[in-house]
Design an enzyme around this catalytic site. Sequence first.
Site, PDB file in Angstrom:
ATOM      1  N   LYS A 267     -11.939   4.277  60.986  1.00 14.71           N
ATOM      2  CA  LYS A 267     -12.011   2.801  60.830  1.00 14.71           C
ATOM      3  C   LYS A 267     -10.759   2.197  61.006  1.00 14.71           C
ATOM      4  O   LYS A 267      -9.704   2.495  60.099  1.00 14.71           O
ATOM      5  CB  LYS A 267     -12.886   2.154  59.762  1.00 14.71           C
ATOM      6  CG  LYS A 267     -12.604   0.844  59.596  1.00 14.71           C
ATOM      7  CD  LYS A 267     -13.459   0.273  58.279  1.00 14.71           C
ATOM      8  CE  LYS A 267     -13.419  -1.102  58.042  1.00 14.71           C
ATOM      9  NZ  LYS A 267     -13.856  -1.620  56.681  1.00 14.71           N
ATOM     10  N   ASP A 272      -8.717  -6.868  56.594  1.00 17.20           N
ATOM     11  CA  ASP A 272     -10.002  -7.454  56.351  1.00 17.20           C
ATOM     12  C   ASP A 272     -10.073  -8.734  55.509  1.00 17.20           C
ATOM     13  O   ASP A 272      -9.698  -8.406  54.328  1.00 17.20           O
ATOM     14  CB  ASP A 272     -10.782  -6.208  55.949  1.00 17.20           C
ATOM     15  CG  ASP A 272     -12.356  -6.508  55.654  1.00 17.20           C
ATOM     16  OD1 ASP A 272     -12.585  -7.850  56.130  1.00 17.20           O
ATOM     17  OD2 ASP A 272     -13.127  -5.915  55.179  1.00 17.20           O
ATOM     18  N   LYS A 279     -13.522 -13.206  51.733  1.00 17.22           N
ATOM     19  CA  LYS A 279     -13.302 -12.322  50.476  1.00 17.22           C
ATOM     20  C   LYS A 279     -12.647 -13.529  49.580  1.00 17.22           C
ATOM     21  O   LYS A 279     -11.908 -14.367  50.003  1.00 17.22           O
ATOM     22  CB  LYS A 279     -12.409 -11.294  50.821  1.00 17.22           C
ATOM     23  CG  LYS A 279     -13.122 -10.103  51.372  1.00 17.22           C
ATOM     24  CD  LYS A 279     -12.182  -8.910  51.540  1.00 17.22           C
ATOM     25  CE  LYS A 279     -12.843  -7.765  52.324  1.00 17.22           C
ATOM     26  NZ  LYS A 279     -14.015  -7.268  51.677  1.00 17.22           N
ATOM     27  N   ASP A 290      -7.396  -1.447  55.182  1.00 12.44           N
ATOM     28  CA  ASP A 290      -8.609  -1.364  55.827  1.00 12.44           C
ATOM     29  C   ASP A 290      -8.639  -0.303  56.887  1.00 12.44           C
ATOM     30  O   ASP A 290      -9.527  -0.088  57.570  1.00 12.44           O
ATOM     31  CB  ASP A 290      -9.437  -2.463  55.996  1.00 12.44           C
ATOM     32  CG  ASP A 290     -10.703  -2.441  55.663  1.00 12.44           C
ATOM     33  OD1 ASP A 290     -11.456  -1.214  55.218  1.00 12.44           O
ATOM     34  OD2 ASP A 290     -11.736  -3.339  56.340  1.00 12.44           O
ATOM     35  N   ASP A 349     -18.503  -9.967  56.580  1.00 11.01           N
ATOM     36  CA  ASP A 349     -17.568  -8.669  55.793  1.00 11.01           C
ATOM     37  C   ASP A 349     -17.979  -7.222  55.991  1.00 11.01           C
ATOM     38  O   ASP A 349     -17.217  -6.424  55.675  1.00 11.01           O
ATOM     39  CB  ASP A 349     -17.261  -9.238  54.274  1.00 11.01           C
ATOM     40  CG  ASP A 349     -16.066  -8.643  53.617  1.00 11.01           C
ATOM     41  OD1 ASP A 349     -15.390  -8.270  54.449  1.00 11.01           O
ATOM     42  OD2 ASP A 349     -16.180  -8.873  52.483  1.00 11.01           O
ATOM     43  N   GLU A 351     -18.010  -5.492  58.250  1.00 11.52           N
ATOM     44  CA  GLU A 351     -17.540  -5.475  59.974  1.00 11.52           C
ATOM     45  C   GLU A 351     -17.185  -4.103  60.181  1.00 11.52           C
ATOM     46  O   GLU A 351     -17.139  -3.572  61.502  1.00 11.52           O
ATOM     47  CB  GLU A 351     -15.991  -6.327  59.967  1.00 11.52           C
ATOM     48  CG  GLU A 351     -14.928  -5.618  59.482  1.00 11.52           C
ATOM     49  CD  GLU A 351     -14.726  -5.221  58.057  1.00 11.52           C
ATOM     50  OE1 GLU A 351     -15.591  -6.047  57.165  1.00 11.52           O
ATOM     51  OE2 GLU A 351     -13.817  -4.396  57.658  1.00 11.52           O
ATOM     52  N   ARG A 353     -18.757  -1.357  59.768  1.00 13.58           N
ATOM     53  CA  ARG A 353     -19.818  -0.439  60.435  1.00 13.58           C
ATOM     54  C   ARG A 353     -19.973  -1.076  62.006  1.00 13.58           C
ATOM     55  O   ARG A 353     -20.323  -0.440  62.835  1.00 13.58           O
ATOM     56  CB  ARG A 353     -21.030  -0.669  59.823  1.00 13.58           C
ATOM     57  CG  ARG A 353     -21.547  -1.907  59.261  1.00 13.58           C
ATOM     58  CD  ARG A 353     -22.610  -2.219  58.254  1.00 13.58           C
ATOM     59  NE  ARG A 353     -21.700  -2.268  57.021  1.00 13.58           N
ATOM     60  CZ  ARG A 353     -22.407  -2.274  55.758  1.00 13.58           C
ATOM     61  NH1 ARG A 353     -23.659  -2.415  55.617  1.00 13.58           N
ATOM     62  NH2 ARG A 353     -21.819  -2.154  54.715  1.00 13.58           N
TER      63      ARG A 353
HETATM   64  N1  BES Z   1     -13.166  -2.990  53.776  1.00 11.21           N
HETATM   65  C1  BES Z   1     -14.487  -3.446  52.912  1.00 11.21           C
HETATM   66  C2  BES Z   1     -14.531  -2.371  51.941  1.00 11.21           C
HETATM   67  C3  BES Z   1     -13.893  -2.282  50.813  1.00 11.21           C
HETATM   68  C4  BES Z   1     -13.886  -3.167  49.835  1.00 11.21           C
HETATM   69  C5  BES Z   1     -12.774  -1.408  50.961  1.00 11.21           C
HETATM   70  C6  BES Z   1     -13.201  -3.029  48.762  1.00 11.21           C
HETATM   71  C7  BES Z   1     -11.899  -1.297  49.585  1.00 11.21           C
HETATM   72  C8  BES Z   1     -11.963  -2.189  48.521  1.00 11.21           C
HETATM   73  C9  BES Z   1     -15.471  -3.754  53.832  1.00 11.21           C
HETATM   74  O1  BES Z   1     -15.277  -3.882  55.259  1.00 11.21           O
HETATM   75  C10 BES Z   1     -16.367  -4.561  53.158  1.00 11.21           C
HETATM   76  O2  BES Z   1     -15.889  -5.755  53.159  1.00 11.21           O
HETATM   77  N2  BES Z   1     -17.605  -4.368  52.786  1.00 11.21           N
HETATM   78  C11 BES Z   1     -18.487  -4.917  51.869  1.00 11.21           C
HETATM   79  C12 BES Z   1     -19.895  -4.797  52.317  1.00 11.21           C
HETATM   80  C13 BES Z   1     -20.721  -5.822  52.029  1.00 11.21           C
HETATM   81  C14 BES Z   1     -20.554  -7.217  52.553  1.00 11.21           C
HETATM   82  C15 BES Z   1     -22.183  -5.269  52.088  1.00 11.21           C
HETATM   83  C16 BES Z   1     -18.381  -4.489  50.399  1.00 11.21           C
HETATM   84  O3  BES Z   1     -18.205  -3.616  50.369  1.00 11.21           O
HETATM   85  O4  BES Z   1     -18.194  -5.489  49.702  1.00 11.21           O
HETATM   86 ZN    ZN Z   2     -13.310  -3.691  56.056  1.00 13.23          ZN
HETATM   87 MN    MN Z   3     -15.229  -5.951  54.897  1.00  7.31          MN
END
Ligand code: BES
Ligand code: ZN
Ligand code: MN
Length: 498
Positions: A267, A272, A279, A290, A349, A351, A353
């Site tokens: 990735k 992000d 966020k 990210d 968010d 994204e 995947r």
């Molecule tokens: N890049 C984030 C995951 C992440 C969050 C990595 C905090 C490191 C620290 C990812 O894109 C994301 O935002 N995931 C969401 C998924 C949710 C919306 C199902 C998450 O983990 O909150």
């Molecule tokens: Zn992300």
């Molecule tokens: Mn995200």
Amino acid sequence: MEYSCKLGAAEKIRTACLVVGVYQNGHLTPLGQALDTAIGDQIKRVLKRRDFSGESGQTQMLYEPRGCAAVRIMLFGLGDKKSFSPSGFGRSLLPALQLLDKTDALNCLVLLPNETDDDATYRLVREGIQAAESAVYRFDQCKSESTPPKRPLKRVDFLVHSRTQQNAGNRAADHGRAIGLGIRLTKDLANLPGNLCTPTYLAERAQVLGRGKRKLKVSVLTEKQMQNLGMGSLLSVSRGSRQPAKLIVLEYRGGRSRAKPVALVGKGLTFDAGGISIKPSANMDEMKYDMCGGASVLGTIAACVEMDLPINLVGVVPSSENLPDGDANKPGDIVTSMSGQTIEILNTDAEGRLILCDALTYTERFEPAAVVDIATLTGACIVALGDQASGLMANDDQLADELLAAGTACGDRSWRLPLWDEYQRQLDSNFADMANIGGKGAGTITAACFLSRFTKAFKWAHLDIAGTAWNSGVKKGATGRPVTLLTEFLLRRSKVKM
Ligand code: BES
Ligand code: ZN
Ligand code: MN
């Protein structure tokens, strides 16, 4: 940094510093004892003063020891002998090397604490090099004035007992130096801010990596080309950004021409913000990390090229930003992936995947022997495993076991979570083939469930590195994980002597 392994009497070797481990309660290692005997118990006399106990983290410098060719002797604590491990050795050595980096010494000789075992020697040297690389790493590209040490450490040697240990240690030195190079690249890319490290920049750095290397071919797909491939999911994420998305493809041919490659898919989300499902602003700066999955693919391939590993490798890095915009994905939007499957985007968010699924489908064309994807995919993974282990999920037990074993051996560990079919229901959508989020519970697993729908054609493992790829807080910065794990996995796969 230069590394090598040496044989001989410690007291006779010319070096700026002999680095000597001492167990808790003042016990010396065999090489340390031999040195102390040769120099008339000077170390033992210092230990008698009890200022230094041998606790891990402690250091004590001795200047101009008599009867010794070295300028200094630095004692460092090895901690409890009973719980000694190679990774513990690395942790103990780190503060000693950090200190030495700031002194006038340009080189040092570390006495290895074991007596016989070649495998143990290999591990200790690998850990020692990792500590050295970490001690001298600095990221000051973005400071207008930097104050690097005047005489930084340039060379770390290791003292061993036997010729076979020296051979094992020198193999470790070669591998460790290459892995160090890869980690440095990964950390540098990850620490760069989102305004500098864009998808275009990441792609340029990948192309620089391929320059002048016969066995490494790097190509970069544009949005136009991705459009023609039908990558509607990946492109939906980058629509909200002014930076064009890139699909970076690296092909390393070090193995037999007919051998199927191992593919690494990382990735590469260079920032992000969450998109329309934005966020919270606190610590949002950390979302420049990210792209650590993608950076670890570049770092791992750089290490493999450096080692000239006899293996075929493919790296695929989908790279994009995720920002709010009038043209960005909206909750409820439905997109069509390259696989033909449709996705209802319930949270913009989620994204990672969305860009990975098209990259995984693209990877099918390489007919890979195995695919490992690496992604800072879910905050839930940090909740589950913290910063100790990366989350591991797989559709193949043998591949999962290989990664677990590689992680245990090199200290860059992962921990497996289940991918049971029962979890798949959480991705049901009323309007499309699937939703991009799995609702409450098992967020790390449902993210992997989503990816599993695009990986049916090959053996696949997924590493969620959200908790391991960087440190937060005052020591904020990229860790370089899991370059060590991935390289260890590939070293083992290519069956080179370790
Ligand atoms: N890049 C984030 C995951 C992440 C969050 C990595 C905090 C490191 C620290 C990812 O894109 C994301 O935002 N995931 C969401 C998924 C949710 C919306 C199902 C998450 O983990 O909150
Ligand atoms: Zn992300
Ligand atoms: Mn995200």
